[in-house]
Write a protein that holds these residues in place. Structure first.
Motif, PDB file in Angstrom:
ATOM      1  N   PHE A 319      52.036  37.603  44.967  1.00 46.68           N
ATOM      2  CA  PHE A 319      51.400  38.902  45.232  1.00 46.68           C
ATOM      3  C   PHE A 319      50.069  39.005  44.495  1.00 46.68           C
ATOM      4  O   PHE A 319      49.058  39.420  45.060  1.00 46.68           O
ATOM      5  CB  PHE A 319      52.308  40.034  44.783  1.00 46.68           C
ATOM      6  N   ILE A 320      50.076  38.653  43.219  1.00 45.24           N
ATOM      7  CA  ILE A 320      48.869  38.769  42.396  1.00 45.24           C
ATOM      8  C   ILE A 320      47.748  37.902  42.952  1.00 45.24           C
ATOM      9  O   ILE A 320      46.599  38.334  43.070  1.00 45.24           O
ATOM     10  CB  ILE A 320      49.179  38.409  40.935  1.00 45.24           C
ATOM     11  N   ALA A 321      48.083  36.668  43.324  1.00 42.95           N
ATOM     12  CA  ALA A 321      47.075  35.764  43.871  1.00 42.95           C
ATOM     13  C   ALA A 321      46.510  36.305  45.177  1.00 42.95           C
ATOM     14  O   ALA A 321      45.295  36.226  45.431  1.00 42.95           O
ATOM     15  CB  ALA A 321      47.673  34.378  44.081  1.00 42.95           C
ATOM     16  N   ASN A 322      47.352  36.885  46.020  1.00 40.44           N
ATOM     17  CA  ASN A 322      46.892  37.416  47.294  1.00 40.44           C
ATOM     18  C   ASN A 322      46.021  38.651  47.115  1.00 40.44           C
ATOM     19  O   ASN A 322      45.036  38.849  47.833  1.00 40.44           O
ATOM     20  CB  ASN A 322      48.083  37.741  48.194  1.00 40.44           C
ATOM     21  N   ILE A 323      46.379  39.495  46.164  1.00 39.47           N
ATOM     22  CA  ILE A 323      45.563  40.688  45.888  1.00 39.47           C
ATOM     23  C   ILE A 323      44.172  40.277  45.421  1.00 39.47           C
ATOM     24  O   ILE A 323      43.157  40.859  45.830  1.00 39.47           O
ATOM     25  CB  ILE A 323      46.259  41.578  44.844  1.00 39.47           C
ATOM     26  N   LYS A 324      44.114  39.246  44.596  1.00 38.69           N
ATOM     27  CA  LYS A 324      42.814  38.751  44.136  1.00 38.69           C
ATOM     28  C   LYS A 324      41.983  38.240  45.298  1.00 38.69           C
ATOM     29  O   LYS A 324      40.765  38.459  45.355  1.00 38.69           O
ATOM     30  CB  LYS A 324      43.017  37.643  43.106  1.00 38.69           C
ATOM     31  N   ARG A 325      42.628  37.561  46.241  1.00 37.51           N
ATOM     32  CA  ARG A 325      41.904  37.043  47.399  1.00 37.51           C
ATOM     33  C   ARG A 325      41.296  38.178  48.216  1.00 37.51           C
ATOM     34  O   ARG A 325      40.114  38.135  48.595  1.00 37.51           O
ATOM     35  CB  ARG A 325      42.847  36.209  48.280  1.00 37.51           C
ATOM     36  N   VAL A 326      42.078  39.189  48.509  1.00 37.26           N
ATOM     37  CA  VAL A 326      41.584  40.309  49.306  1.00 37.26           C
ATOM     38  C   VAL A 326      40.500  41.082  48.551  1.00 37.26           C
ATOM     39  O   VAL A 326      39.494  41.502  49.128  1.00 37.26           O
ATOM     40  CB  VAL A 326      42.750  41.238  49.698  1.00 37.26           C
ATOM     41  N   ALA A 327      40.693  41.257  47.232  1.00 38.68           N
ATOM     42  CA  ALA A 327      39.697  41.953  46.424  1.00 38.68           C
ATOM     43  C   ALA A 327      38.356  41.228  46.431  1.00 38.68           C
ATOM     44  O   ALA A 327      37.292  41.850  46.293  1.00 38.68           O
ATOM     45  CB  ALA A 327      40.196  42.099  44.990  1.00 38.68           C
ATOM     46  N   ASN A 328      38.389  39.922  46.618  1.00 36.80           N
ATOM     47  CA  ASN A 328      37.166  39.120  46.650  1.00 36.80           C
ATOM     48  C   ASN A 328      36.654  38.894  48.071  1.00 36.80           C
ATOM     49  O   ASN A 328      35.797  38.033  48.297  1.00 36.80           O
ATOM     50  CB  ASN A 328      37.410  37.776  45.966  1.00 36.80           C
ATOM     51  N   GLY A 329      37.218  39.633  49.030  1.00 35.10           N
ATOM     52  CA  GLY A 329      36.732  39.555  50.394  1.00 35.10           C
ATOM     53  C   GLY A 329      37.283  38.401  51.200  1.00 35.10           C
ATOM     54  O   GLY A 329      36.768  38.081  52.273  1.00 35.10           O
ATOM     55  N   GLU A 330      38.329  37.762  50.728  1.00 37.85           N
ATOM     56  CA  GLU A 330      38.935  36.631  51.431  1.00 37.85           C
ATOM     57  C   GLU A 330      40.185  37.070  52.192  1.00 37.85           C
ATOM     58  O   GLU A 330      40.774  38.110  51.882  1.00 37.85           O
ATOM     59  CB  GLU A 330      39.310  35.536  50.431  1.00 37.85           C
ATOM     60  N   ALA A 331      40.584  36.268  53.143  1.00 31.70           N
ATOM     61  CA  ALA A 331      41.833  36.528  53.863  1.00 31.70           C
ATOM     62  C   ALA A 331      43.009  36.168  52.962  1.00 31.70           C
ATOM     63  O   ALA A 331      42.943  35.218  52.180  1.00 31.70           O
ATOM     64  CB  ALA A 331      41.895  35.708  55.145  1.00 31.70           C
ATOM     65  N   PRO A 332      44.124  36.911  53.047  1.00 35.79           N
ATOM     66  CA  PRO A 332      45.284  36.591  52.216  1.00 35.79           C
ATOM     67  C   PRO A 332      46.010  35.348  52.715  1.00 35.79           C
ATOM     68  O   PRO A 332      45.912  34.979  53.880  1.00 35.79           O
ATOM     69  CB  PRO A 332      46.173  37.830  52.376  1.00 35.79           C
ATOM     70  N   GLU A 333      46.726  34.705  51.804  1.00 37.31           N
ATOM     71  CA  GLU A 333      47.603  33.622  52.205  1.00 37.31           C
ATOM     72  C   GLU A 333      48.803  34.192  52.953  1.00 37.31           C
ATOM     73  O   GLU A 333      49.207  35.324  52.730  1.00 37.31           O
ATOM     74  CB  GLU A 333      48.094  32.858  50.959  1.00 37.31           C
ATOM     75  N   SER A 334      49.375  33.382  53.823  1.00 37.50           N
ATOM     76  CA  SER A 334      50.545  33.774  54.610  1.00 37.50           C
ATOM     77  C   SER A 334      50.284  35.079  55.375  1.00 37.50           C
ATOM     78  O   SER A 334      51.150  35.939  55.483  1.00 37.50           O
ATOM     79  CB  SER A 334      51.780  33.934  53.706  1.00 37.50           C
TER      80      SER A 334
END
Length: 339
Positions: A319-334
Motif C-alpha cells: 500500500f505504502i509503495a503504491n501511494i508513493k507512486r500515485v503521489a509522484n504522478g505514476e500509475a499504481p502497481e497491480s
C-alpha cells in the motif's frame, strides 16, 4: 512536527497533510472496524509524517471522504453514491479482493483502482494447509479432548493421511499455485480448473473441467475472485457432484458459495466436511447453523492476515509503495483500470 491521525469511535481527529516527493499533499483514509491494537499496528507501520485517518463506516466517514486522496476500503462498498462525495480522491487501494469496488465508476471519475494481487498468497495457502491438516488429523477434537481431561483409554476418532488424496483447486492464480505446490509436497494428486489458460511448466498440476474436478476430488478448495461469473458458483448442483467423503474449503469470498446449500449438504451427509474462513455475511452471525456443525472448522476471515488480526505487513508495505507512486504522478502497481 510529524503527526499520525488515529481515528476511532472515542472522539474526533483533525487531519493534517504530509508532503511526499514532488510536493504533493495527501490524506489517506482507511475505513473499517478495527480494535485499538489494530489501529496501532496499522498506523504505526506508515511513515510517521504521513496523515493516516482510520474511521469505522458511518456518518463521520463521509466527512473524511470529502477531502481524502487515498481510500483503503476494508468494510464498505465503493460505489457511485460514495464516490459522489469523494471530490479529491486519486486512488482506491484494496487488498487482494476488490469485489467491493465499482471499478467502472472510479474510471469514469479518473480515479485509480489497484489491488494487492499475490501479496497474501503465502499466508492464505499456508492457512489452507493448516485447515486441511487440522481436519484430517482431527486437531480441534483432540485438543478439546485433552483439555477436558477425559480418559484417553476411551478415545475414539477418525483421521486420515494426505498422501494419495486428490485435491481440486478452483482458480490457479498466485494462491492456487502455492496450494498446489504445498500439496505436491504431501504426495497428493493435484487437479485444477481455471477460466483462463494456464501453462504448467512442471507438469505437476492436471488441468481439467469443473465437473470432473468436483466429481473426482477428495478435497475441493476455492481460489477465485468474487464477480458475476463466480457468484454462488458452488451451489446445490456442485455439492451433488462431489463425493460424499469430500472436504470443501473456502478462503476466497463467501459469496462464491451458496451457504444454505452448503449447510444442507453437510447436514444430509452429501459432504463429509468443510473448512471456512469466509462467509456470505461477515462477521458470521452468532446464530449461524455453521457454528453448530461438528464436521466444520471455522476461522474469522484471517487467512490473509498472518501478522495480526486485520494487519498484514506485506500488504501495508505494498500500500505504502503504491501511494508513493500515485503521489509522484505514476500509475499504481497491480492497477485494475486505465486512465
Amino acid at each position: 512536527m510529524s503527526k499520525i491521525i488515529i481515528k476511532n469511535d472515542k472522539g474526533p481527529a483533525d487531519p493534517v497533510c504530509f508532503q511526499v516527493k514532488g510536493g504533493l499533499a495527501m490524506k489517506i483514509l482507511i475505513v473499517g472496524h478495527f480494535s485499538e491494537s489494530a489501529h496501532s499496528k496499522i498506523t504505526g507501520h506508515f511513515p510517521q509524517d504521513w496523515n493516516v485517518v482510520v474511521v469505522p463506516p458511518g456518518e463521520e466517514m463521509l466527512q473524511h471522504i470529502a477531502d481524502c486522496e487515498v481510500l483503503i476500503p476494508e468494510h464498505i462498498k465503493v460505489d457511485q453514491r460514495l464516490l459522489a462525495n469523494a471530490k479529491q480522491l486519486q486512488l482506491v487501494q484494496t487488498g487482494a479482493g476488490y469485489d467491493n469496488v465499482d471499478v467502472a465508476a472510479c474510471t469514469e471519475l479518473g480515479i485509480w483502482v489497484a489491488n494487492a494481487a499475490g501479496v497474501n498468497a503465502q499466508a492464505v495457502a499456508e492457512h489452507v494447509m493448516a485447515l486441511i491438516l487440522s481436519y484430517y488429523k482431527n486437531i480441534p477434537f483432540l485438543d478439546r479432548f485433552m483439555k477436558n481431561k477425559l480418559d484417553e483409554h476411551q478415545l475414539e476418532y477418525t483421521g486420515g493421511e494426505l498422501q494419495g488424496k486428490t485435491i481440486g483447486i478452483i482458480g490457479l492464480g498466485a494462491i492456487g499455485n502455492k496450494v498446489a505446490a504445498f500439496c505436491r509436497a504431501f504426495d497428493m494428486k493435484v487437479l485444477a480448473h481455471a477460466r483462463r489458460t494456464v501453462v504448467q511448466a512442471d507438469g505437476l498440476v492436471q488441468m481439467t473441467d469443473l465437473d470432473t474436478l468436483l466429481s473426482t476430488s477428495d478435497i475441493v478448495t476455492v481460489h477465485v475472485p468474487l464477480n458475476e461469473q463466480t457468484k454462488q458458483l458452488i451451489n446445490k448442483a456442485a455439492f451433488e457432484k462431489m463425493k460424499d467423503s469430500a472436504l470443501f474449503i473456502n478462503t476466497a469470498r463467501g459469496g462464491i458459495v451458496n451457504q444454505t446449500d452448503l449447510i444442507e449438504a453437510l447436514q444430509n451427509g452429501e459432504l463429509a466436511g468443510a473448512c471456512l474462513d469466509v462467509y456470505e455475511s461477515e462477521p458470521l452471525p452468532l446464530d449461524s447453523e455453521l457454528r453448530n456443525l461438528g464436521n466444520v472448522i471455522l476461522t474469522p476471515h484471517t487467512a490473509g492476515m498472518p501478522d495480526a488480526r486485520k494487519f498484514h505487513r506485506k500488504r501495508y508495505d505494498f500500500f505504502i509503495a503504491n501511494i508513493k507512486r500515485v503521489a509522484n504522478g505514476e500509475a499504481p502497481e497491480s492497477k485494475l483500470n486505465q486512465l
